[in-house]
Design a protein around this motif. Structure first.
Motif, PDB file in Angstrom:
ATOM      1  N   UNK A  96       0.848  -1.198   0.000  1.00 11.15           N
ATOM      2  CA  UNK A  96       0.000   0.000   0.000  1.00 11.15           C
ATOM      3  C   UNK A  96       0.877   1.239   0.000  1.00 11.15           C
ATOM      4  N   UNK A  97       0.526   2.216  -0.867  1.00  9.85           N
ATOM      5  CA  UNK A  97       1.156   3.537  -0.881  1.00  9.85           C
ATOM      6  C   UNK A  97       0.064   4.545  -0.564  1.00  9.85           C
ATOM      7  N   UNK A  98       0.305   5.372   0.438  1.00 10.48           N
ATOM      8  CA  UNK A  98      -0.646   6.421   0.818  1.00 10.48           C
ATOM      9  C   UNK A  98       0.067   7.756   0.689  1.00 10.48           C
ATOM     10  N   UNK A  99      -0.556   8.686  -0.023  1.00 11.86           N
ATOM     11  CA  UNK A  99      -0.034  10.042  -0.125  1.00 11.86           C
ATOM     12  C   UNK A  99      -1.036  10.967   0.549  1.00 11.86           C
ATOM     13  N   UNK A 100      -0.578  11.688   1.560  1.00  8.63           N
ATOM     14  CA  UNK A 100      -1.381  12.707   2.226  1.00  8.63           C
ATOM     15  C   UNK A 100      -0.930  14.060   1.693  1.00  8.63           C
ATOM     16  N   UNK A 101      -1.820  14.697   0.933  1.00  8.39           N
ATOM     17  CA  UNK A 101      -1.533  16.020   0.401  1.00  8.39           C
ATOM     18  C   UNK A 101      -2.004  17.053   1.423  1.00  8.39           C
ATOM     19  N   UNK A 102      -1.114  17.938   1.806  1.00  8.05           N
ATOM     20  CA  UNK A 102      -1.466  19.020   2.715  1.00  8.05           C
ATOM     21  C   UNK A 102      -1.556  20.321   1.944  1.00  8.05           C
ATOM     22  N   UNK A 103      -2.717  20.960   1.987  1.00  2.62           N
ATOM     23  CA  UNK A 103      -2.922  22.246   1.329  1.00  2.62           C
ATOM     24  C   UNK A 103      -3.025  23.284   2.440  1.00  2.62           C
ATOM     25  N   UNK A 104      -1.942  23.996   2.646  1.00  2.20           N
ATOM     26  CA  UNK A 104      -1.877  24.951   3.746  1.00  2.20           C
ATOM     27  C   UNK A 104      -2.241  26.337   3.246  1.00  2.20           C
ATOM     28  N   UNK A 107      -3.366  33.166   5.210  1.00  2.12           N
ATOM     29  CA  UNK A 107      -4.374  34.123   5.629  1.00  2.12           C
ATOM     30  C   UNK A 107      -5.450  33.472   6.471  1.00  2.12           C
ATOM     31  N   UNK A 108      -6.263  34.312   7.136  1.00  2.00           N
ATOM     32  CA  UNK A 108      -7.247  33.784   8.089  1.00  2.00           C
ATOM     33  C   UNK A 108      -8.429  33.088   7.418  1.00  2.00           C
ATOM     34  N   UNK A 109      -8.691  33.370   6.157  1.00  2.00           N
ATOM     35  CA  UNK A 109      -9.855  32.770   5.486  1.00  2.00           C
ATOM     36  C   UNK A 109      -9.539  31.474   4.758  1.00  2.00           C
ATOM     37  N   UNK A 110      -8.271  31.179   4.552  1.00  2.00           N
ATOM     38  CA  UNK A 110      -7.877  29.973   3.817  1.00  2.00           C
ATOM     39  C   UNK A 110      -7.400  28.920   4.829  1.00  2.00           C
ATOM     40  N   UNK A 111      -8.216  27.899   5.082  1.00  2.00           N
ATOM     41  CA  UNK A 111      -7.851  26.904   6.097  1.00  2.00           C
ATOM     42  C   UNK A 111      -6.811  25.907   5.579  1.00  2.00           C
ATOM     43  N   UNK A 112      -6.295  25.128   6.515  1.00  2.00           N
ATOM     44  CA  UNK A 112      -5.444  24.006   6.133  1.00  2.00           C
ATOM     45  C   UNK A 112      -6.348  22.825   5.819  1.00  2.00           C
ATOM     46  N   UNK A 113      -6.131  22.202   4.665  1.00  2.00           N
ATOM     47  CA  UNK A 113      -6.961  21.082   4.211  1.00  2.00           C
ATOM     48  C   UNK A 113      -6.048  19.907   3.871  1.00  2.00           C
ATOM     49  N   UNK A 114      -6.466  18.709   4.268  1.00  2.00           N
ATOM     50  CA  UNK A 114      -5.722  17.500   3.930  1.00  2.00           C
ATOM     51  C   UNK A 114      -6.590  16.602   3.057  1.00  2.00           C
ATOM     52  N   UNK A 115      -6.023  16.123   1.958  1.00  2.00           N
ATOM     53  CA  UNK A 115      -6.696  15.159   1.083  1.00  2.00           C
ATOM     54  C   UNK A 115      -5.726  14.008   0.852  1.00  2.00           C
ATOM     55  N   UNK A 116      -6.228  12.892   0.357  1.00  2.00           N
ATOM     56  CA  UNK A 116      -5.411  11.685   0.280  1.00  2.00           C
ATOM     57  C   UNK A 116      -5.607  10.949  -1.037  1.00  2.00           C
ATOM     58  N   UNK A 117      -4.553  10.278  -1.463  1.00  2.00           N
ATOM     59  CA  UNK A 117      -4.614   9.344  -2.592  1.00  2.00           C
ATOM     60  C   UNK A 117      -3.911   8.069  -2.135  1.00  2.00           C
TER      61      UNK A 117
END
Length: 184
Positions: A96-104, A107-117
């Protein structure tokens, strides 16, 4: 010939246990090509990328790195493994290969989001492309600028001979701008 046999017997191992009357002990020896025959398992992350998949606005000069929050996008990375007998075995076993993409977000309106493949390796394949496709708003992306990085987890194998996680890695950074939908 006697000298060769004596030399072989001198380095050979004798089987443990009793030897029947009238028989001699078995002589055995073996040889391998290398003490490190299986070799190291290594992988490299490369070609981290992001792009919008929408067609609005239809101007070809628009950047694929600036998307509307209701637009589909993809973030991807390539994972390349070396070729050794151990790598060949692990690919064949289904690792298994898991990639966790972090979108940081900045600014105060743009949250940190994590998505995965994620995917499971296949026999005789040493290069993989892991892609997450989503819609910005559904993934939690709000208008703002995002810096993207990816963290890899390699392992365990996906069969009854499961192993531990045997690799981690990271790659960074690409940028994505998300704007409010309806501003096309």
């Amino acid at each position: 010939m006697a000298n060769e046999m004596d030399a072989m017997v001198g380095t050979a191992q004798f089987m443990a246990g009793s030897v029947p009357a009238g028989q001699t002990a078995e002589v055995t020896t073996s040889e391998t090509r290398s003490r490190t025959i299986v070799g190291p398992v290594e992988f490299k992350l490369q070609n981290l990328r992001v792009r919008g998949l929408g067609t609005k606005p239809a101007d070809p000069s628009n950047s694929p790195f600036i998307i509307a929050e209701d637009e589909q996008y993809e973030v991807a990375v390539d994972v390349l493994f070396n070729r050794t007998p151990l790598t060949e075995l692990l690919m064949c076993l289904g690792t298994r290969i898991i990639i966790d993409f972090g979108l940081e977000g900045y600014g105060k309106n743009a949250p940190e989001v994590d998505v995965q493949a994620t995917l499971v390796t296949t026999k005789d394949q040493y290069s993989y492309q892991l892609i997450h496709r989503g819609i910005a708003r559904r993934d939690g992306l709000k208008p703002g600028l995002y810096e993207i990085g990816a963290v890899a987890t390699v392992g365990p194998v996906e069969n009854r001979c499961t192993t531990k996680i045997w690799g981690h890695g990271y790659i960074k950074e690409v940028l994505l701008e998300v704007y409010a939908s309806g501003q096309d």
